[in-house]
Design an enzyme around this catalytic site. Structure first.
Site, mmCIF file in Angstrom:
data_model
loop_
_atom_site.group_PDB
_atom_site.id
_atom_site.type_symbol
_atom_site.label_atom_id
_atom_site.label_comp_id
_atom_site.label_asym_id
_atom_site.label_seq_id
_atom_site.Cartn_x
_atom_site.Cartn_y
_atom_site.Cartn_z
ATOM 1 N N CYS A 45 25.845 17.938 37.423
ATOM 2 C CA CYS A 45 27.018 17.613 36.616
ATOM 3 C C CYS A 45 27.037 16.134 36.280
ATOM 4 C CB CYS A 45 28.312 17.936 37.374
ATOM 5 S SG CYS A 45 28.461 19.637 37.929
ATOM 6 N N ASP A 467 20.042 -22.400 19.298
ATOM 7 C CA ASP A 467 20.736 -21.961 18.088
ATOM 8 C C ASP A 467 21.989 -22.808 17.866
ATOM 9 O OD1 ASP A 467 20.843 -19.253 16.249
ATOM 10 O OD2 ASP A 467 22.812 -20.122 16.644
#
Length: 536
Positions: A45, A467
């Site tokens: 399950c 960056d």
């Protein structure tokens, strides 16, 4: 003990206890991250299954459905444990088992067999099988079989394809093999499994493979909550290359190449905040490409990320807490075509998003092929061109590319290396190998290599401090704006630095056309959270 299966050997097994508590509380956040095997009933399950909580002595936990199958268990008919987001483990880990799992999900076993999969990873089939059995509880054949069964279930529930067409589209070699596998995994016939689906179809609505190829197939792909779907779709739409991609009124569409043909897809938000999903409408030229397409869409949108754990970890830093609260479930956009991602990164260096998009549109218009199957049904102005191949760029790129000679030379050099096989990019690589091979090529630096690894491999722990927009966003959040100091502060965000970087880019907040004057074209304006908007 296998790292895949966690049994209860004694009272001090923390892995078992943690998973048992999650299963006992029916916590849906763990669905897809592990599977509960209940030996007293012979089923497995999802952790959130509403069935009665089994006794600890009757429970084993697994990382994969294939491992549960190998233990003689079948899928629960009530909770359908494979109808959930996948495990985020295979992006977090970068070892042989994780690399193999990424390739198996992409259909490598169906295309190349276990020998071909092992060769791509640089090992013998015997060694690969031994490692996978030890690490995830099943060998490559069993893992691929489980993946085919899951694909077949999706097709049975969501489409009107005939049983035989579903079997071959899912990658089975015969209808008999397909029937036997469905019976073993789900303890139902394919027809019975189809009848249980929420998308039940009448006889008149049934279609055949030819009709499905012509009209498209619509699938709903679950995402792990929370999910900033609006943000990731906006990221892709902002960078859309005309005729190859399109920002639509409800999401994002594009063309792409797949192992056996080409496709056009449209993606939009669906589901609820608690159970988010992506609605994917796909028009393929070959149905056998559906499984790798689904795998690549999941990677593109980072649907399997453990968003709750990521948000919890990043919110522990007071400087990020407000951004995490405003943008829960932020995602790192992935890649559907590694070669295209590399070319986009090269063109995007040191230019704005708008400039990069213009250059890429010019390249695609000159060298990209027309989509042989046309666009999506009803979309007269949708994407109808494919991004150029490395071979085309190597042969004719100099006549189309504009800008500094050094960048053009790098583009051509990379295209030649890709077209000859000297350079290869795929999800089966390690981050270290990918970055080292890229930086070994003249003209490719650490930013490009890191960005490609983040997008192609889904590497969760890359912070691109060179960056400019990322540093601008950091400064706006009260973090260091200098690369070295930001890297030092960011060490505390491991292993989720890629996600922290997305928060920093979002915090930059400037219009997209003025962001990213150095280091690449990643910045984009924050997008408000949006309610799921399903396709009609």
């Amino acid at each position: 003990m296998s790292r895949d299966r966690t049994t209860r050997p004694g009272p001090v097994d923390p892995a078992f206890d943690e998973r048992y508590r999650a299963m006992s509380s029916r916590d849906a956040r763990f669905d897809g991250q592990f599977i509960t095997g209940v030996h007293s009933t012979g089923i497995y399950c999802r952790p959130s299954c509403p069935a009665a909580t089994p006794k600890p002595a009757n429970v084993s936990f697994y990382l994969t459905a294939a491992a549960a199958h190998e233990a003689g268990l079948r899928a629960c008919k009530r909770c359908l444990p494979d109808a959930v987001p996948g495990s985020p483990v295979w992006n977090i880990r970068d070892d042989l088992a994780a690399r193999a799992m990424r390739l198996i999900a992409d259909g490598a076993v169906e295309r190349d067999g276990v020998p071909g999969l092992a060769a791509r990873l640089g090992y013998t089939p015997r060694h690969l099988t031994r490692v996978l059995v030890a690490e995830v509880g099943a060998g490559p054949l069993a893992l691929a079989r489980a993946h085919r069964a899951q694909t077949a279930r999706v097709l049975l529930i969501n489409t009107g394809l005939s049983i035989a067409e579903v079997a071959f589209a899912a990658g089975f070699g015969s209808v008999r093999q397909f029937n036997d596998t469905i019976a073993a995994v789900y303890e139902r016939t394919p027809s019975e499994l189809r009848a249980t689906g929420s998308a039940r179809r009448s006889h008149d609505e049934r279609t055949d493979a030819a009709a499905a190829l012509a009209t498209g197939i619509t699938l709903q792909l679950p995402a792990r909550a929370p999910f900033d779907g609006a943000g990731v779709l906006a990221f892709l739409g902002t960078r859309a290359i005309a005729d190859v991609e399109q920002a639509t009124g409800t999401g994002y569409a594009r063309t792409l190449r797949l192992p056996h043909g080409v496709a056009t897809i449209a993606l939009s938000l669906a589901g609820t905040n608690a159970a988010p999903a992506i609605l994917c409408t796909a028009k393929l030229t070959n149905l056998t490409d559906l499984a790798p397409l689904v795998s690549r869409v999941r990677r593109l949108l980072d649907l399997d990320a453990d968003a709750a754990a990521i948000d919890l970890a990043l919110a522990a830093d007071p400087a990020l807490a407000s951004s995490v609260a405003a943008l829960p479930g932020i995602r790192v956009p992935g890649s559907m075509d590694p070669e295209e991602t590399l070319f986009r990164a090269l063109i995007g260096q040191q230019v704005s998003v708008a400039a990069a998009r213009t250059a890429l549109t010019r390249l695609a218009a000159a060298l990209g092929d027309e989509h042989p199957g046309g666009g999506l049904p009803g979309e007269e102005h949708g994407p109808r061109r494919l991004f150029p191949t490395a071979e085309c760029i190597a042969a004719d790129g100099r006549s189309v590319l504009r800008g500094p000679a050094a960048r053009i030379n790098t583009m051509i050099r990379v295209a030649e290396a890709l077209s000859t096989g000297e350079l290869a990019l795929d999800v089966g690589e390690t981050r270290e190998d990918l970055e080292s091979r890229l930086t070994a090529l003249a003209g490719i630096g650490p930013w490009t290599a890191g960005y490609v690894a983040m997008r192609v491999l889904g590497s969760p722990d890359i912070l691109l401090t060179s960056d400019l927009a990322l540093r601008q966003g950091a400064a706006r959040l009260g973090l260091p704006g200098e690369a070295r100091a930001l890297a030092a502060r960011g060490a505390g965000w491991a292993p989720w630095r890629s996600y922290a970087g997305m928060h920093l880019w979002r915090a930059a907040g400037a219009p997209v056309d003025v962001l990213q004057r150095s280091g690449g074209a990643l910045g984009y304006a924050p997008q408000p959270n949006a309610s799921p908007v399903p396709i009609a």
